[in-house]
Motif scaffolding. Sequence first.
Motif, PDB file in Angstrom:
ATOM      1  N   ASN A 190       0.913  -1.255   0.043  1.00  0.00           N
ATOM      2  CA  ASN A 190       0.096   0.033   0.049  1.00  0.00           C
ATOM      3  C   ASN A 190       0.781   1.319  -0.023  1.00  0.00           C
ATOM      4  OD1 ASN A 190       0.799   0.405   2.561  1.00  0.00           O
ATOM      5  ND2 ASN A 190      -0.982  -0.582   3.627  1.00  0.00           N
ATOM      6  N   GLU A 191       0.355   2.463  -0.170  1.00  0.00           N
ATOM      7  CA  GLU A 191       0.902   3.667  -0.292  1.00  0.00           C
ATOM      8  C   GLU A 191       1.918   3.915   1.047  1.00  0.00           C
ATOM      9  OE1 GLU A 191      -0.001   8.424  -0.878  1.00  0.00           O
ATOM     10  OE2 GLU A 191      -1.537   6.978  -1.027  1.00  0.00           O
ATOM     11  N   ASP A 192       1.251   3.623   2.243  1.00  0.00           N
ATOM     12  CA  ASP A 192       1.942   3.676   3.393  1.00  0.00           C
ATOM     13  C   ASP A 192       3.167   3.162   3.555  1.00  0.00           C
ATOM     14  OD1 ASP A 192      -0.017   5.942   4.625  1.00  0.00           O
ATOM     15  OD2 ASP A 192      -1.102   3.912   5.102  1.00  0.00           O
ATOM     16  N   TYR A 193       3.237   1.682   3.278  1.00  0.00           N
ATOM     17  CA  TYR A 193       4.483   1.045   3.033  1.00  0.00           C
ATOM     18  C   TYR A 193       5.503   1.352   1.857  1.00  0.00           C
ATOM     19  CZ  TYR A 193       7.449  -3.096   2.962  1.00  0.00           C
ATOM     20  OH  TYR A 193       8.534  -4.129   3.185  1.00  0.00           O
ATOM     21  N   ASN A 194       4.996   1.893   0.870  1.00  0.00           N
ATOM     22  CA  ASN A 194       6.075   2.081   0.009  1.00  0.00           C
ATOM     23  C   ASN A 194       6.693   3.582   0.244  1.00  0.00           C
ATOM     24  OD1 ASN A 194       5.445   0.168  -1.807  1.00  0.00           O
ATOM     25  ND2 ASN A 194       3.835   1.182  -2.716  1.00  0.00           N
ATOM     26  N   LYS A 195       5.965   4.506   1.136  1.00  0.00           N
ATOM     27  CA  LYS A 195       6.369   5.583   1.395  1.00  0.00           C
ATOM     28  C   LYS A 195       7.559   5.488   2.380  1.00  0.00           C
ATOM     29  CE  LYS A 195       5.169   9.899   3.722  1.00  0.00           C
ATOM     30  NZ  LYS A 195       3.983  10.882   4.296  1.00  0.00           N
ATOM     31  N   LEU A 196       7.539   4.284   3.458  1.00  0.00           N
ATOM     32  CA  LEU A 196       8.164   3.795   4.330  1.00  0.00           C
ATOM     33  C   LEU A 196       9.526   3.395   3.735  1.00  0.00           C
ATOM     34  CD1 LEU A 196       8.679   3.761   7.404  1.00  0.00           C
ATOM     35  CD2 LEU A 196       8.017   1.191   7.114  1.00  0.00           C
TER      36      LEU A 196
END
Length: 293
Positions: A190-196
């Motif tokens: 998801n977007e949150d994991y990719n951002k991390l």
Amino acid sequence: MEKIPVTRQNSEEIDRFLEGAASFADMMFGFLDGSNDSEENLRDFVDRDENPNDDEDAIQVEQNKIFWEAQEQLLQVKATLYRTTSLESRIRQATKEALRELDVVGVQCACRRPVAGGCRNCFQRELSIRLQNIGFNCYIRKSKWRRSSEIPSGEHTYLEVLDKSNGKKGEVRVVIELNFRAQFEMARANEDYNKLIARLPELLVGKAERLKALIKILCGAAKKCMKEKKMHLAPWRKHKYMQAKWLGTYERTTPALLPVGYSDRPQKPKASMLTFDLQENLPGFHYTAVEVV
């Protein structure tokens, strides 16, 4: 039929019931008559009845937001990426300079099946040699682990530097991973994991303790990501598997500089002019066969 005595309490309950029934009847008749107020009241009544989990969903969204913000803070503060020792800084700088040199001169693949531009093993060998030449005890480390009920078997190679200048504290192990970010990327994240993951460096130079903390944070984030997407976490993404890559059993080798032009590939036989069939190509030419000893 036995009559139930009407008490004050029963009377109040009956009045409340009749008022509620009357309110609902008014709302229904008003809706049929086209009253806007009644229509809004009915919609609110239906919405409350059909969406009892709205509050729970909102709470879950807020909890997820708090979790991902906490992971970013852990990467920045606790572990990890922005706290470094002088030893790690010196090794990182030397590694970057060696990588720039290799990018210019290229890597000659010495494998039996050479790869254009050099394979990963040969690239690691050349990098290790350059770090050795400037005084670092750099080794190629190959970790292996067996299959278990939780994870599949596998192996992984990377570089490490052993520093023994701390005296009584013993040797310090610094891991060099050339493709660190790629080890944690997931296609369906998801977007949150990719951002991390985007915060991770592609080149990791860090002590084993720092790497251990990073693995714990990132594997926890991967597990949370898959849970939010209601998907199964692949076994090679689990914490135990990632630990085995860099912190499990291993074999350590010290590469030696190979002579220029050396290759362990089998050489193809070359045609000799002494065995060349001149008579077939030049019919008018006569010669005497000479035995070559």
